[in-house]
Design a protein around this motif. Structure first.
Motif, short mmCIF file in Angstrom:
data_model
loop_
_atom_site.label_atom_id
_atom_site.label_comp_id
_atom_site.label_asym_id
_atom_site.label_seq_id
_atom_site.Cartn_x
_atom_site.Cartn_y
_atom_site.Cartn_z
N UNK A 1 -1.70 -0.17 -3.78
CA UNK A 1 -1.61 -0.22 -2.54
C UNK A 1 -1.13 1.13 -1.70
N UNK A 2 -0.01 1.57 -2.29
CA UNK A 2 0.43 2.83 -1.89
C UNK A 2 -0.51 3.90 -1.88
N UNK A 3 -1.07 3.91 -3.09
CA UNK A 3 -2.46 5.04 -3.26
C UNK A 3 -3.43 4.76 -2.22
N UNK A 4 -3.74 3.63 -2.04
CA UNK A 4 -4.74 3.11 -1.03
C UNK A 4 -4.38 3.56 0.21
N UNK A 5 -3.15 3.47 0.84
CA UNK A 5 -2.60 4.06 1.94
C UNK A 5 -2.72 5.45 2.12
N UNK A 6 -2.23 6.17 1.12
CA UNK A 6 -2.18 7.80 1.22
C UNK A 6 -3.76 8.22 1.48
N UNK A 7 -4.72 7.44 0.55
CA UNK A 7 -5.99 7.82 0.65
C UNK A 7 -6.62 7.69 2.03
N UNK B 1 7.17 9.48 8.34
CA UNK B 1 7.80 8.32 7.93
C UNK B 1 7.23 7.57 6.94
N UNK B 2 5.81 7.50 7.27
CA UNK B 2 4.99 6.60 6.21
C UNK B 2 5.02 7.25 4.99
N UNK B 3 4.90 8.49 4.94
CA UNK B 3 4.80 9.21 3.24
C UNK B 3 6.03 9.01 2.81
N UNK B 4 7.23 9.05 3.71
CA UNK B 4 8.49 8.99 2.85
C UNK B 4 8.64 7.60 2.61
#
Length: 330
Positions: free
Chosen positions: A209-215, A188-191
């Motif tokens: 910040x999206x990149x930071x979350x995925x990292x 769900x988060x990735x989507x």
């Protein structure tokens, strides 16, 4: 002595601006001194914070009118509540996981501001506050994941860039600190994050910040991320453009994948060389981040040797020179 005056001001002064300034001053004191300095005042300070979160202090009564008791009354001062919500991360930073029992008391009154009936700036205030609390309180945030994740996922799709940015940051911190509880939300988060990487996202800080979350998600549970699908999207938005507070998380993740010779990341060597060069010449990045990236580049050289030469000769001279500084002496 000064703490007594500030805490008294929080609940008894009828001027919102004065109260907001008192909250900001307390947050600064907490950041500057250790928890030991704070401890004698703590229970009084928590009570005052609760009073403000419940909108029951003297300065909030005037506004609300004594006979109006609508729990969803959205008429409150944004500056005041921002200042109040900054106290929670300050407590968390000073107390670490010891903040957990106090956070348990403040949680429900804080969440009142996240209701759908509240204005968007209230909801993002809560999400930003929760992200910073999770970051510093750590593991105890796990018991709140099921309550928080629906709010954060909804906020990722907010029309407001500030809301999307804070939600992306919060999603990453919850994933990083929420333990096994967060795993069921990974898809769900990735989507929810995916659109923030695309052309339709107008805001660079949201994308960073999206990149930071995925990292952060990759760092804690690499096996739960479909790297073959995620890495091309993730690498395409690098280097970071605006929010360099995300640099350590992002480049730490990339470096970890490179240093562990992860086969998924090694299929992106040309992009990595280009990204690393741009990070190394950027005046916005810290020496710490550059050392991290330099170490990863050095590892690529040791794995691929002469095969790297054509990639390097295609770079602008300044970029090639920045990378050369990290080449092992031949």
């Amino acid at each position: 002595m000064v703490m007594n005056i500030y805490i008294k001001t929080m609940t008894e002064d009828d001027d919102r601006e004065v109260v907001a300034n008192a909250c900001m001053s307390i947050a600064d004191i907490i950041k500057d001194y250790s928890y030991m300095a704070l401890e004698p005042y703590m229970s009084w300070l928590v009570d005052a914070t609760l009073t403000l979160l419940r909108e029951e202090s003297a300065c909030q009564q005037l506004e609300n009118g004594s006979d109006i008791d609508d729990e969803d009354d959205t008429e409150h001062d944004e500056i005041l509540m921002d200042a109040v919500s900054d106290l929670l991360p300050a407590f968390a930073k000073s107390m670490g996981y010891h903040f957990a029992p106090i956070f348990a008391k403040l949680f429900e009154p804080l969440m009142k501001f996240a209701k759908a009936s509240r204005p968007p700036q209230d909801r993002t205030m809560v999400v930003a506050c929760l992200a910073e609390v999770a970051q510093d309180m750590g593991a105890p945030i796990a018991s709140y994941i099921d309550r928080l994740m629906p709010l954060v996922l909804k906020e990722l799709a907010s029309p407001s860039a500030t809301n999307r940015r804070n939600a992306a940051f919060c999603a990453g911190e919850l994933a990083k600190n929420g333990g096994e509880t967060t795993l069921k939300y990974y898809n769900d988060i990735l989507r929810g994050l995916y659109p923030l990487f695309g052309e339709s996202e107008p805001d660079d800080a949201v994308r960073d910040n999206a990149a930071g979350a995925v990292a952060r998600m990759i760092m804690v549970h690499p096996q739960s991320i479909p790297l073959n699908q995620v890495l091309p999207v993730f690498l395409r938005v690098l280097p970071l453009k605006e929010d360099h507070e995300e640099s350590m998380a992002v480049y730490n993740c990339v470096s970890m994948l490179v240093l562990s010779s992860n086969p998924q990341i090694l299929s992106h060597v040309p992009e990595l060389v280009n990204i690393f060069a741009q990070v190394l010449v950027s005046p916005a990045e810290t020496p710490e981040v550059k050392a991290q990236v330099g170490g990863a580049f050095s590892h690529l050289l040791s794995v691929y040797g002469q095969e790297m030469q054509p990639l390097l000769s295609n770079l602008p001279p300044a970029h090639a020179n920045a990378l050369a500084a990290f080449a092992p002496n031949s």
